[in-house]
Design an enzyme around this catalytic site. Structure first.
Site, PDB file in Angstrom:
ATOM      1  N   GLU A 116      17.955 -17.211  -7.283  1.00 45.40           N
ATOM      2  CA  GLU A 116      17.499 -15.937  -7.884  1.00 45.40           C
ATOM      3  C   GLU A 116      17.159 -16.021  -9.305  1.00 45.40           C
ATOM      4  O   GLU A 116      16.190 -15.209  -9.427  1.00 45.40           O
ATOM      5  CB  GLU A 116      19.012 -14.703  -7.722  1.00 45.40           C
ATOM      6  CG  GLU A 116      18.669 -13.473  -8.116  1.00 45.40           C
ATOM      7  CD  GLU A 116      17.513 -12.747  -7.628  1.00 45.40           C
ATOM      8  OE1 GLU A 116      16.651 -13.282  -6.541  1.00 45.40           O
ATOM      9  OE2 GLU A 116      17.031 -11.671  -7.998  1.00 45.40           O
ATOM     10  N   LYS A 139       6.210  -3.923  -4.248  1.00 39.07           N
ATOM     11  CA  LYS A 139       7.626  -3.714  -4.199  1.00 39.07           C
ATOM     12  C   LYS A 139       7.951  -3.913  -2.802  1.00 39.07           C
ATOM     13  O   LYS A 139       9.268  -4.472  -2.371  1.00 39.07           O
ATOM     14  CB  LYS A 139       7.975  -2.485  -4.708  1.00 39.07           C
ATOM     15  CG  LYS A 139       9.424  -2.104  -4.756  1.00 39.07           C
ATOM     16  CD  LYS A 139      10.206  -2.891  -5.603  1.00 39.07           C
ATOM     17  CE  LYS A 139      11.656  -2.829  -5.747  1.00 39.07           C
ATOM     18  NZ  LYS A 139      12.467  -3.737  -6.315  1.00 39.07           N
ATOM     19  N   TRP A 173      -2.426  -2.654  -1.653  1.00 40.26           N
ATOM     20  CA  TRP A 173      -2.199  -4.316  -1.687  1.00 40.26           C
ATOM     21  C   TRP A 173      -2.935  -5.074  -0.711  1.00 40.26           C
ATOM     22  O   TRP A 173      -2.783  -4.905   0.385  1.00 40.26           O
ATOM     23  CB  TRP A 173      -0.597  -4.369  -1.391  1.00 40.26           C
ATOM     24  CG  TRP A 173      -0.088  -5.767  -1.733  1.00 40.26           C
ATOM     25  CD1 TRP A 173       0.186  -6.370  -2.957  1.00 40.26           C
ATOM     26  CD2 TRP A 173       0.039  -6.736  -0.938  1.00 40.26           C
ATOM     27  NE1 TRP A 173       0.655  -7.646  -2.907  1.00 40.26           N
ATOM     28  CE2 TRP A 173       0.360  -8.055  -1.441  1.00 40.26           C
ATOM     29  CE3 TRP A 173      -0.143  -6.837   0.682  1.00 40.26           C
ATOM     30  CZ2 TRP A 173       0.781  -9.029  -1.083  1.00 40.26           C
ATOM     31  CZ3 TRP A 173       0.234  -8.309   1.048  1.00 40.26           C
ATOM     32  CH2 TRP A 173       0.719  -9.120   0.462  1.00 40.26           C
ATOM     33  N   CYS A 186       0.870  -1.250   0.097  1.00 36.83           N
ATOM     34  CA  CYS A 186       0.038  -0.184  -0.021  1.00 36.83           C
ATOM     35  C   CYS A 186       0.823   1.288  -0.122  1.00 36.83           C
ATOM     36  O   CYS A 186       1.799   1.344   0.497  1.00 36.83           O
ATOM     37  CB  CYS A 186      -0.969   0.113   1.119  1.00 36.83           C
ATOM     38  SG  CYS A 186      -1.911  -1.434   1.405  1.00 36.83           S
ATOM     39  N   HIS A 216      18.114 -36.868  -4.997  1.00 36.40           N
ATOM     40  CA  HIS A 216      17.523 -37.272  -3.854  1.00 36.40           C
ATOM     41  C   HIS A 216      15.885 -37.068  -3.811  1.00 36.40           C
ATOM     42  O   HIS A 216      15.090 -36.854  -2.565  1.00 36.40           O
ATOM     43  CB  HIS A 216      17.995 -36.539  -2.506  1.00 36.40           C
ATOM     44  CG  HIS A 216      19.639 -36.945  -2.257  1.00 36.40           C
ATOM     45  ND1 HIS A 216      19.796 -38.195  -1.950  1.00 36.40           N
ATOM     46  CD2 HIS A 216      20.510 -36.252  -2.640  1.00 36.40           C
ATOM     47  CE1 HIS A 216      21.191 -38.126  -1.892  1.00 36.40           C
ATOM     48  NE2 HIS A 216      21.605 -37.050  -2.362  1.00 36.40           N
ATOM     49  N   ARG A 267       4.032  -0.400  -4.754  1.00 39.98           N
ATOM     50  CA  ARG A 267       3.603  -0.777  -3.346  1.00 39.98           C
ATOM     51  C   ARG A 267       2.307  -1.437  -3.415  1.00 39.98           C
ATOM     52  O   ARG A 267       1.793  -2.076  -2.480  1.00 39.98           O
ATOM     53  CB  ARG A 267       3.412   0.486  -2.543  1.00 39.98           C
ATOM     54  CG  ARG A 267       4.884   1.192  -2.299  1.00 39.98           C
ATOM     55  CD  ARG A 267       4.685   2.405  -1.252  1.00 39.98           C
ATOM     56  NE  ARG A 267       4.592   1.744   0.093  1.00 39.98           N
ATOM     57  CZ  ARG A 267       5.374   1.571   0.617  1.00 39.98           C
ATOM     58  NH1 ARG A 267       6.760   1.774   0.155  1.00 39.98           N
ATOM     59  NH2 ARG A 267       5.286   1.191   1.971  1.00 39.98           N
ATOM     60  N   ASN A 313      -1.446   2.677   5.493  1.00 39.11           N
ATOM     61  CA  ASN A 313      -0.580   1.379   4.897  1.00 39.11           C
ATOM     62  C   ASN A 313      -0.130   0.734   6.300  1.00 39.11           C
ATOM     63  O   ASN A 313       0.443   1.359   7.195  1.00 39.11           O
ATOM     64  CB  ASN A 313       0.666   1.962   4.487  1.00 39.11           C
ATOM     65  CG  ASN A 313       1.773   1.004   4.195  1.00 39.11           C
ATOM     66  OD1 ASN A 313       1.342   0.076   4.072  1.00 39.11           O
ATOM     67  ND2 ASN A 313       2.830   1.568   4.107  1.00 39.11           N
ATOM     68  N   GLY A 314      -0.296  -0.492   6.469  1.00 39.28           N
ATOM     69  CA  GLY A 314      -0.036  -1.400   7.314  1.00 39.28           C
ATOM     70  C   GLY A 314      -1.007  -2.425   7.544  1.00 39.28           C
ATOM     71  O   GLY A 314      -1.824  -2.812   7.003  1.00 39.28           O
ATOM     72  N   LYS A 354      13.246 -14.995 -10.119  1.00 41.32           N
ATOM     73  CA  LYS A 354      13.152 -13.842 -11.130  1.00 41.32           C
ATOM     74  C   LYS A 354      11.884 -14.530 -12.223  1.00 41.32           C
ATOM     75  O   LYS A 354      11.109 -13.967 -12.314  1.00 41.32           O
ATOM     76  CB  LYS A 354      14.163 -13.568 -12.016  1.00 41.32           C
ATOM     77  CG  LYS A 354      14.922 -12.629 -11.453  1.00 41.32           C
ATOM     78  CD  LYS A 354      14.649 -11.231 -11.080  1.00 41.32           C
ATOM     79  CE  LYS A 354      13.860 -11.132  -9.662  1.00 41.32           C
ATOM     80  NZ  LYS A 354      14.735 -10.741  -8.583  1.00 41.32           N
ATOM     81  N   GLU A 358       8.375 -15.125 -10.666  1.00 35.57           N
ATOM     82  CA  GLU A 358       7.683 -13.961 -10.182  1.00 35.57           C
ATOM     83  C   GLU A 358       7.138 -12.946 -11.291  1.00 35.57           C
ATOM     84  O   GLU A 358       5.957 -12.388 -11.164  1.00 35.57           O
ATOM     85  CB  GLU A 358       8.243 -12.825  -9.003  1.00 35.57           C
ATOM     86  CG  GLU A 358       9.500 -12.131  -9.486  1.00 35.57           C
ATOM     87  CD  GLU A 358      10.176 -11.475  -8.488  1.00 35.57           C
ATOM     88  OE1 GLU A 358       9.540 -10.973  -7.579  1.00 35.57           O
ATOM     89  OE2 GLU A 358      11.329 -11.157  -8.514  1.00 35.57           O
TER      90      GLU A 358
HETATM   91  O1  M6R Z   1      13.112  -4.512   0.185  1.00 45.03           O
HETATM   92  P1  M6R Z   1      13.523  -5.917   0.664  1.00 45.03           P
HETATM   93  O2  M6R Z   1      14.856  -6.298  -0.135  1.00 45.03           O
HETATM   94  O3  M6R Z   1      13.684  -6.315   1.968  1.00 45.03           O
HETATM   95  O4  M6R Z   1      12.513  -6.936  -0.124  1.00 45.03           O
HETATM   96  C1  M6R Z   1      12.581  -8.293   0.070  1.00 45.03           C
HETATM   97  C2  M6R Z   1      11.780  -8.945  -0.853  1.00 45.03           C
HETATM   98  O5  M6R Z   1      10.321  -8.563  -0.737  1.00 45.03           O
HETATM   99  C3  M6R Z   1      12.036  -8.872  -2.311  1.00 45.03           C
HETATM  100  O6  M6R Z   1      13.474  -8.829  -2.684  1.00 45.03           O
HETATM  101  C4  M6R Z   1      11.215  -9.469  -3.429  1.00 45.03           C
HETATM  102  O7  M6R Z   1      11.571 -10.939  -3.150  1.00 45.03           O
HETATM  103  C5  M6R Z   1      11.508  -9.019  -4.910  1.00 45.03           C
HETATM  104  N1  M6R Z   1       9.978  -8.906  -5.380  1.00 45.03           N
HETATM  105  C6  M6R Z   1      12.171  -9.904  -5.748  1.00 45.03           C
HETATM  106  O8  M6R Z   1      12.507  -9.552  -6.972  1.00 45.03           O
END
Ligand code: M6R
Length: 608
Positions: free
Chosen positions: A481, A603, A74, A2, A504, A27, A100-101, A485, A488
């Site tokens: 990673e 984000k 969000w 949010c 395994h 956000r 927000n929260g 990517k 997501e």
């Molecule tokens: O702001 P932060 O680095 O703490 O965020 C952590 C994760 O939410 C963030 O890295 C998330 O996994 C991304 N969407 C990955 O691309």
């Protein structure tokens, strides 16, 4: 999670609110809304879906007001819908709130208010706030908000307006970010700096439980006991262009191409040829560094993946045992922490709720905290003992790229710094790694200058339901990673496995034609990795290999190879992640996905 905005000044509020929300859509983008004080009368427009829906609505309402608040959501409590969108109001719509929260005790508060006759229309936790403010209102909005927040548990950044006390915006934060923009005869509230940067470069960074009252006479900041707080203005030096797409189709692509610069900026002044490492924000003595007997690396998502590389690098260079954990797990597992524990919290935003909570827990138990973050003045940077800022510039795309790569750089520098202080590796090796670090920016630029080979793989990957990523050691860290990517932003199921672990169980999923992406950049385990690749090839997998130049042997085992420039194996993650980012990006584009705003994600994850 949010974003909130607010405006009070001489101009029309609506366009400023909409522009600010546009900068905060990263956000959350399940719904959006605004409330303005139109002739001291609250008017609300809100709706489900992207900000473009709200834009259409406000065009027809054409509010003239110069005071308003806005929200982009969000969803946590209650599905994305018109009624669950913010702003939320009390029953007679004389008080409007953006939040927000999460209000953790909202059920208790809701029952208490319902018993007093208050009626609720949404499923949200937020709706208790306007009713509580209404309950405590005795003629002054800030006093009512203060009383209401004393009853609220959880996290909040709030913007509140009321027609019963017009000409005013009241804002407050606890565990959710909030900045106050200071303009000429005008003021702003926002969850993040880019939302006000089109209007002003001067901001106040609020501390937890600070209240702000904005009127046409100016901005007053109070602590929770209504004592006035004298705050320094923070002048933002980076440019609004850094938060714009600059000709790229998506922020993600722009941010991928900004990586060479981000690497260079993060190294600047810290690693200088022939000089000892200097880290401006870290104030540890030699005795303190020598005294640590354990390091915890704590983070979430992509930041966690950088930490997996960090564990390997710190153990290898600084010779200290490192444990890495997800912040959300760490905080509930009663971790063993002493005053000899060093904790490294990694967070691009510096606001991730789980990481912040883990930091607080470790700090309470006596650990020394280093934050690695990209956002100056963020909560994590302020609560840590030492801060290493990654100079990646604002990262807008939900999928992290340049922040990840600069987190790696930060971890290399910290590991090398500790090694230098503790004398754990030879000076010649330290110098070799420093030289290697200084070459990385150019190497990444070289990879980005020719991405055609990796793009040819998109034609196959975009049709897949499952993709597997394999690697050993540092390659496994990068595989994690690469897999995140892809999933997501393209919604293709993917998993990352250590090459030797596949047999395994997971190898049962390998069948004719399945795509496997195998990283084989680590020379000491190259042959082992080749054996693992053979295991999946034998079972019909179609394998894309990522290897270092000068290793043509890999071509005998895989179907296609993408080479990265030669580099010391310890630094290879900085190169090998780049083709994986590119592959994920173009796969998502090919599938027609919303690359910068993938479904269900935001984000900055400021809720638990
Ligand atoms: O702001 P932060 O680095 O703490 O965020 C952590 C994760 O939410 C963030 O890295 C998330 O996994 C991304 N969407 C990955 O691309």
């Amino acid at each position: 999670m949010c974003g909130i905005v607010g405006y009070l000044g001489p101009k029309k509020a609506t366009p400023i609110l909409i522009e600010g929300l546009g900068k905060l859509e990263y956000r959350g983008y399940d719904s959006s809304g605004i409330a303005v004080l139109e002739n001291d009368d609250i008017k609300v427009e809100k709706c489900r879906g992207r900000l473009s829906n709200l834009k259409e609505r406000v065009q027809s309402s054409d509010f003239a007001s110069s005071i308003g608040i806005g929200h982009t959501r969000w969803a946590t409590h209650g599905e994305p819908s018109d009624v669950n969108s913010h702003p939320h109001c009390n029953e007679d719509e004389s008080i409007a709130v953006v939040h927000n929260g999460i209000i953790e005790n909202y059920i208790v508060l809701r029952e208490m208010l319902m018993a007093k006759g208050y009626k609720f229309v949404s499923e949200t936790d937020t709706e208790v706030i306007p009713h509580l403010v209404d309950y405590y209102f005795e003629g002054n909005l800030e006093d009512a908000v203060m009383k209401a927040t004393k009853k609220m548990e959880g996290s909040y950044a709030l913007g509140v307006i009321s027609e019963k006390d017009p000409g005013k915006i009241v804002a407050v934060r606890k565990d959710s970010p909030l900045v106050i923009g200071v303009g000429e005869n005008e003021s702003f509230i926002a969850s993040d700096i880019p939302a006000v940067l089109g209007q002003t470069r001067d901001v106040y960074l609020l501390e937890d439980k600070e209240f702000v009252v904005m009127t046409n006479d100016g901005i007053t900041i109070y602590d929770e006991n209504k004592n006035k707080v004298d705050k320094q203005i923070f002048h933002v030096t980076w440019d609004i262009d850094a938060a714009e797409k600059g000709g790229y189709e998506h922020f993600m692509l722009k941010e991928i191409y900004e990586q060479p610069k981000a690497i260079k900026d993060t190294l600047t002044s810290r690693i200088v040829k022939g000089e000892k490492i200097k880290i401006d924000g870290i104030h540890l003595t030699k005795e303190q560094i020598e005294g640590f007997d354990k390091v915890y690396i704590i983070a979430c998502g992509t930041a966690y993946h950088s930490g997996v590389v960090g564990k390997y690098v710190i153990e290898r260079l600084a010779k200290i045992p490192v444990e890495i954990d997800y912040a959300s797990e760490f905080r509930y597992r009663n971790p063993l922490i002493t005053d000899k524990t060093l904790m490294i919290c990694i967070s691009q935003s510096g606001e991730t709720a789980d990481t912040l909570a883990a930091l607080r827990l470790a700090k309470d138990k006596g650990a020394r905290i280093i934050a690695i973050t990209n956002v100056v003045g963020s909560s994590i940077s302020r609560e840590a003992d030492d801060v290493f800022y990654t100079w990646a510039g604002p990262e807008i795309a939900v999928a992290s790229t340049k922040a990840y790569i600069t987190m790696l750089i930060a971890l290399y520098i910290i590991a090398l710094y500790m090694a230098e202080v503790k004398n754990t590796i030879r000076e010649t090796e330290i110098n070799k790694i420093k030289d290697g670090l200084l070459d990385l920016s150019e190497g990444v630029a070289e990879i980005l200058s020719d991405i055609e080979k990796i793009k040819t793989f998109v034609d196959k990957v975009y049709k897949e339901k499952d993709v597997y990523y394999l690697g050993r050691g540092l390659d496994y860290a990068v595989a994690l990673e690469g897999s995140l990517k892809l999933k997501e932003i393209s919604y293709i199921h993917s998993e990352a496995y250590p090459g030797g672990e596949l047999k395994h169980g997971t190898i049962a999923l390998i069948e004719e034609g399945i795509t496997v992406i195998a990283l084989a950049t680590q020379e000491d385990i190259f042959d082992k990795m080749v054996s693992n690749i053979r295991e999946v090839k034998t079972r019909g997998a179609n394998v894309l290999g990522i290897a270092m130049e000068g290793h043509p042997d890999i071509e005998k085992t895989v179907d296609e190879t993408v080479y990265i420039p030669r580099v010391m194996p310890i630094l290879a993650p900085v190169y090998s992640v780049v083709p994986l980012q590119i592959l994920a990006y173009y796969t998502a584009v090919r599938k027609g996905c919303d690359v910068d705003k993938p479904r269900n994600l935001a984000k900055s994850v400021t809720v638990e």
